[in-house]
Design an enzyme around this catalytic site. Structure first.
Site, PDB file in Angstrom:
ATOM      1  N   CYS A   1       0.820  -1.213   0.000  1.00 12.84           N
ATOM      2  CA  CYS A   1       0.000   0.000   0.000  1.00 12.84           C
ATOM      3  C   CYS A   1       0.856   1.265   0.000  1.00 12.84           C
ATOM      4  O   CYS A   1       0.676   2.151  -0.833  1.00 12.84           O
ATOM      5  CB  CYS A   1      -0.928  -0.016   1.207  1.00 12.84           C
ATOM      6  SG  CYS A   1      -1.916   1.474   1.362  1.00 12.84           S
TER       7      CYS A   1
ATOM      8  N   TYR B   1      -8.734  -3.939 -10.954  1.00 11.08           N
ATOM      9  CA  TYR B   1      -8.457  -2.629 -10.365  1.00 11.08           C
ATOM     10  C   TYR B   1      -7.251  -1.941 -11.023  1.00 11.08           C
ATOM     11  O   TYR B   1      -7.312  -0.781 -11.398  1.00 11.08           O
ATOM     12  CB  TYR B   1      -8.105  -2.794  -8.887  1.00 11.08           C
ATOM     13  CG  TYR B   1      -9.240  -2.986  -7.920  1.00 11.08           C
ATOM     14  CD1 TYR B   1      -9.728  -1.917  -7.191  1.00 11.08           C
ATOM     15  CD2 TYR B   1      -9.787  -4.229  -7.690  1.00 11.08           C
ATOM     16  CE1 TYR B   1     -10.729  -2.082  -6.247  1.00 11.08           C
ATOM     17  CE2 TYR B   1     -10.800  -4.411  -6.744  1.00 11.08           C
ATOM     18  CZ  TYR B   1     -11.262  -3.328  -6.034  1.00 11.08           C
ATOM     19  OH  TYR B   1     -12.248  -3.501  -5.106  1.00 11.08           O
TER      20      TYR B   1
ATOM     21  N   CYS C   1      -1.596   1.724  -3.018  1.00  7.19           N
ATOM     22  CA  CYS C   1      -2.574   2.796  -2.784  1.00  7.19           C
ATOM     23  C   CYS C   1      -1.978   4.202  -2.799  1.00  7.19           C
ATOM     24  O   CYS C   1      -2.510   5.103  -3.449  1.00  7.19           O
ATOM     25  CB  CYS C   1      -3.243   2.613  -1.425  1.00  7.19           C
ATOM     26  SG  CYS C   1      -3.452   0.927  -0.877  1.00  7.19           S
TER      27      CYS C   1
HETATM   28  P1  NDP Z   1      -7.694  -8.054 -10.048  1.00  7.13           P
HETATM   29  O1  NDP Z   1      -7.927  -9.328  -9.345  1.00  7.13           O
HETATM   30  O2  NDP Z   1      -8.487  -6.861  -9.689  1.00  7.13           O
HETATM   31  O3  NDP Z   1      -7.857  -8.285 -11.598  1.00  7.13           O
HETATM   32  C1  NDP Z   1      -7.089  -9.217 -12.287  1.00  7.13           C
HETATM   33  C2  NDP Z   1      -7.467  -9.135 -13.739  1.00  7.13           C
HETATM   34  O4  NDP Z   1      -6.544  -9.906 -14.512  1.00  7.13           O
HETATM   35  C3  NDP Z   1      -8.853  -9.691 -14.030  1.00  7.13           C
HETATM   36  O5  NDP Z   1      -9.456  -8.872 -14.998  1.00  7.13           O
HETATM   37  C4  NDP Z   1      -8.555 -11.078 -14.591  1.00  7.13           C
HETATM   38  O6  NDP Z   1      -9.506 -11.502 -15.517  1.00  7.13           O
HETATM   39  C5  NDP Z   1      -7.249 -10.820 -15.305  1.00  7.13           C
HETATM   40  N1  NDP Z   1      -6.408 -12.004 -15.431  1.00  7.13           N
HETATM   41  C6  NDP Z   1      -6.074 -12.884 -14.466  1.00  7.13           C
HETATM   42  N2  NDP Z   1      -5.224 -13.819 -14.949  1.00  7.13           N
HETATM   43  C7  NDP Z   1      -5.018 -13.515 -16.245  1.00  7.13           C
HETATM   44  C8  NDP Z   1      -4.236 -14.093 -17.282  1.00  7.13           C
HETATM   45  N3  NDP Z   1      -3.498 -15.169 -17.068  1.00  7.13           N
HETATM   46  N4  NDP Z   1      -4.276 -13.525 -18.504  1.00  7.13           N
HETATM   47  C9  NDP Z   1      -5.006 -12.416 -18.728  1.00  7.13           C
HETATM   48  N5  NDP Z   1      -5.756 -11.820 -17.790  1.00  7.13           N
HETATM   49  C10 NDP Z   1      -5.766 -12.360 -16.552  1.00  7.13           C
HETATM   50  O7  NDP Z   1      -6.127  -7.815  -9.886  1.00  7.13           O
HETATM   51  P2  NDP Z   1      -5.190  -6.540 -10.087  1.00  7.13           P
HETATM   52  O8  NDP Z   1      -3.884  -7.124 -10.448  1.00  7.13           O
HETATM   53  O9  NDP Z   1      -5.826  -5.524 -10.957  1.00  7.13           O
HETATM   54  O10 NDP Z   1      -5.121  -5.948  -8.618  1.00  7.13           O
HETATM   55  C11 NDP Z   1      -4.742  -6.786  -7.522  1.00  7.13           C
HETATM   56  C12 NDP Z   1      -5.584  -6.511  -6.321  1.00  7.13           C
HETATM   57  O11 NDP Z   1      -5.108  -5.366  -5.668  1.00  7.13           O
HETATM   58  C13 NDP Z   1      -7.041  -6.219  -6.615  1.00  7.13           C
HETATM   59  O12 NDP Z   1      -7.817  -7.387  -6.661  1.00  7.13           O
HETATM   60  C14 NDP Z   1      -7.458  -5.345  -5.481  1.00  7.13           C
HETATM   61  O13 NDP Z   1      -7.958  -6.144  -4.463  1.00  7.13           O
HETATM   62  C15 NDP Z   1      -6.171  -4.664  -5.070  1.00  7.13           C
HETATM   63  N6  NDP Z   1      -6.206  -3.272  -5.538  1.00  7.13           N
HETATM   64  C16 NDP Z   1      -7.103  -2.427  -4.960  1.00  7.13           C
HETATM   65  C17 NDP Z   1      -7.192  -1.132  -5.390  1.00  7.13           C
HETATM   66  C18 NDP Z   1      -8.200  -0.220  -4.773  1.00  7.13           C
HETATM   67  O14 NDP Z   1      -8.711  -0.526  -3.709  1.00  7.13           O
HETATM   68  N7  NDP Z   1      -8.531   0.889  -5.404  1.00  7.13           N
HETATM   69  C19 NDP Z   1      -6.315  -0.600  -6.419  1.00  7.13           C
HETATM   70  C20 NDP Z   1      -5.426  -1.576  -6.982  1.00  7.13           C
HETATM   71  C21 NDP Z   1      -5.379  -2.866  -6.540  1.00  7.13           C
HETATM   72  P3  NDP Z   1     -10.872 -12.248 -15.113  1.00  7.13           P
HETATM   73  O15 NDP Z   1     -11.742 -11.236 -14.475  1.00  7.13           O
HETATM   74  O16 NDP Z   1     -11.382 -12.729 -16.425  1.00  7.13           O
HETATM   75  O17 NDP Z   1     -10.474 -13.351 -14.186  1.00  7.13           O
END
Ligand code: NDP
Length: 451
Positions: free
Chosen positions: A43, A177, A48
């Site tokens: 964070c 996100y 964040c």
């Molecule tokens: P997320 O879990 O939000 O999203 C991951 C994305 O990657 C999804 O769209 C998923 O698709 C896709 N994905 C997963 N595996 C693959 C792959 N092998 N190939 C292509 N696409 C893939 O993760 P982030 O990395 O964006 O963020 C991590 C976490 O950090 C978040 O879940 C959140 O909890 C936290 N975060 C919070 C924030 C906030 O509070 N504002 C800001 C940033 C991060 P599908 O949906 O189809 O599975």
């Protein structure tokens, strides 16, 4: 003496670990905390905090543009990446120092180094073995990079905030996100930005209307969103630029390709399994309602236990655990009415159930929504429109979900989260007087959607 060096040994000085260490020490517990990197975890260092500071920088671009409609002469604004990056880095260093002094002020022993469990009560780190009555694993999570050819060319959010220069063209892989937030930041700072997501519409777990409206608004601002786009490989051209090649043979050139494809819990090489701590299929530590693992003296919370990876959740879990262990009251944190914001452009925030989840869980729901041009945009000429939605239990009139796309969505939804937590009905919303003229007042004057 009880044979223990400390009452609580915390592994990982991120949001959850630091909060647990500080609050336990405040209750008189002897506490030590180990960290391999910088204090503050994801964070503070690569999540964040730097993200929000970059979002503020991105907001300035819109302010300059909108100002003209209010009588200002067009500003000759030029953005300098290095200035922002270095200012953010300095702020993070300041925060690292604050976190450190908060721990020191409570008498928490800070141990730098990689910790490893030797048995259910012993942690090896910094050249010595610590005997602990309780151990807390709060090691967080790490970006997961897809196993595709050319993955070595990918960067993640870990590298983003220290990039040497702003990329001219950026490609973001993922529809969660991070991809959505960084797409907004990069685009506003002047980068040609394309988001590549494998599914039909990004932000899979969010309300369908929210996702649809956000996609429309992002496209209207000029971001390129490519859905149903599966990345097959990354290639580097002779001139150093990169190209993303998709399964259906399309090619997307870019100067930086960022994978934002989720995170995996950091549970490797900690000696967890040898002590009998059970991990789930994703490698997350299995815990009960009180954050206790399958070994009674070993606890875990935050990103390392899976579930929503959100700082306020980790800190709430930390306080619940400390209350359970040292405060004489067993507590747990519910996930109902968990508010969350995505600092996209425009911003998104939500609390409670999406319409789809509400229909699946309670059956009959009433939906109230509005989409309008905010007052500010009448003069600014900014085409952005605000979207708001309430999902209401048709039988009890209780508001089950509140969703918003638009400026300050996070600030507004935080207030509504209190109302939902208190069990407010739509009638309570209707009886609430608005603050005029605001966007937020629409939440108390909303009409039922005709479906
Ligand atoms: P997320 O879990 O939000 O999203 C991951 C994305 O990657 C999804 O769209 C998923 O698709 C896709 N994905 C997963 N595996 C693959 C792959 N092998 N190939 C292509 N696409 C893939 O993760 P982030 O990395 O964006 O963020 C991590 C976490 O950090 C978040 O879940 C959140 O909890 C936290 N975060 C919070 C924030 C906030 O509070 N504002 C800001 C940033 C991060 P599908 O949906 O189809 O599975």
């Amino acid at each position: 003496m009880d044979g223990f060096d400390v009452d609580l040994f915390v592994i990982g000085a991120g949001s959850g670990g630091v909060r647990a260490a500080r609050t336990a020490a405040a209750l008189g517990a002897r506490v030590a905390i180990a960290e391999t990197g910088r204090i503050g975890g994801t964070c503070v260092n690569v999540g964040c905090i730097p993200k929000k500071l970059f979002v503020y920088a991105a907001d300035c671009a819109g302010e300059f543009r909108d100002a003209v409609g209010f009588g200002w002469q067009p500003a000759e604004a030029a953005f300098d990446w290095a200035t922002l990056r270095d200012a953010v880095a300095r702020e993070i260093t300041r925060l690292n120092g604050i976190y450190r002094s908060l721990l020191e002020a409570r008498g928490v022993a800070l141990v730098e180094g990689r910790a490893r469990l030797l048995d259910p009560h012993t942690v090896a780190v910094g050249g010595r073995n610590w005997r602990a009555r309780h151990i807390l694993v709060a090691t967080g999570a790490w970006p997961r990079v897809p196993e595709i050819p050319g993955r070595e060319h990918l960067i993640t959010s870990n590298e983003f905030f220290s990039l040497p220069a702003r990329p001219r063209r950026a490609l973001l892989i993922g529809g969660g996100y991070i991809a959505v937030e960084l797409a907004g930041v990069l685009h506003a700072l002047g980068t040609e930005t394309t988001l590549l997501y494998r599914g039909p519409l990004f932000l899979r777990h969010f309300d369908q209307d929210l996702r649809r409206v956000l996609a429309e608004e992002m496209r209207a601002l000029g971001m390129r969103l490519e859905f149903d786009t599966d990345v097959e490989r990354i290639e580097r051209a002779a001139d150093g630029s990169l190209e993303v090649v998709t399964h259906d043979g399309r090619r997307f050139p870019g100067d930086a390709v960022l994978a934002a494809t989720g995170r995996h819990p950091l549970t490797q090489d900690l000696g967890l399994e040898d002590c009998g701590v059970r991990l789930d299929a994703n490698g997350a530590i299995e815990v009960d309602h009180h954050y206790r693992s399958t070994v009674p003296s070993i606890h875990a919370l935050g990103d390392v236990i899976g579930g929503p990876e959100l700082t306020p959740l980790a800190t709430a879990q930390a306080m619940a655990l400390v209350s359970t262990l040292f405060g004489g009251e067993a507590r747990s944190v519910g996930l109902q009415n968990l508010p969350t914001a995505i600092f996209s452009r425009p911003e998104v925030a939500t609390v409670g159930l999406s319409e789809e989840r509400a229909r699946a869980s309670v059956g009959a729901v009433r939906v109230f929504e509005t989409r309008f041009r905010p007052l500010r945009n009448t003069l600014s000429g900014n085409p952005g429109r605000v979207y708001m939605k309430l999902v209401v239990d048709a039988e009890t009139d209780r508001v089950l979900g509140a969703h918003m796309v638009g400026p300050e969505a996070g600030e507004i939804i935080q207030g509504l989260a209190v109302a939902l937590q208190a069990g407010a009905t739509k009638r309570v919303f209707d009886a609430t007087i608005g603050i005029h003229p605001t966007a937020a007042e629409e939440f108390v004057t909303m009409r039922e959607a005709v479906r």
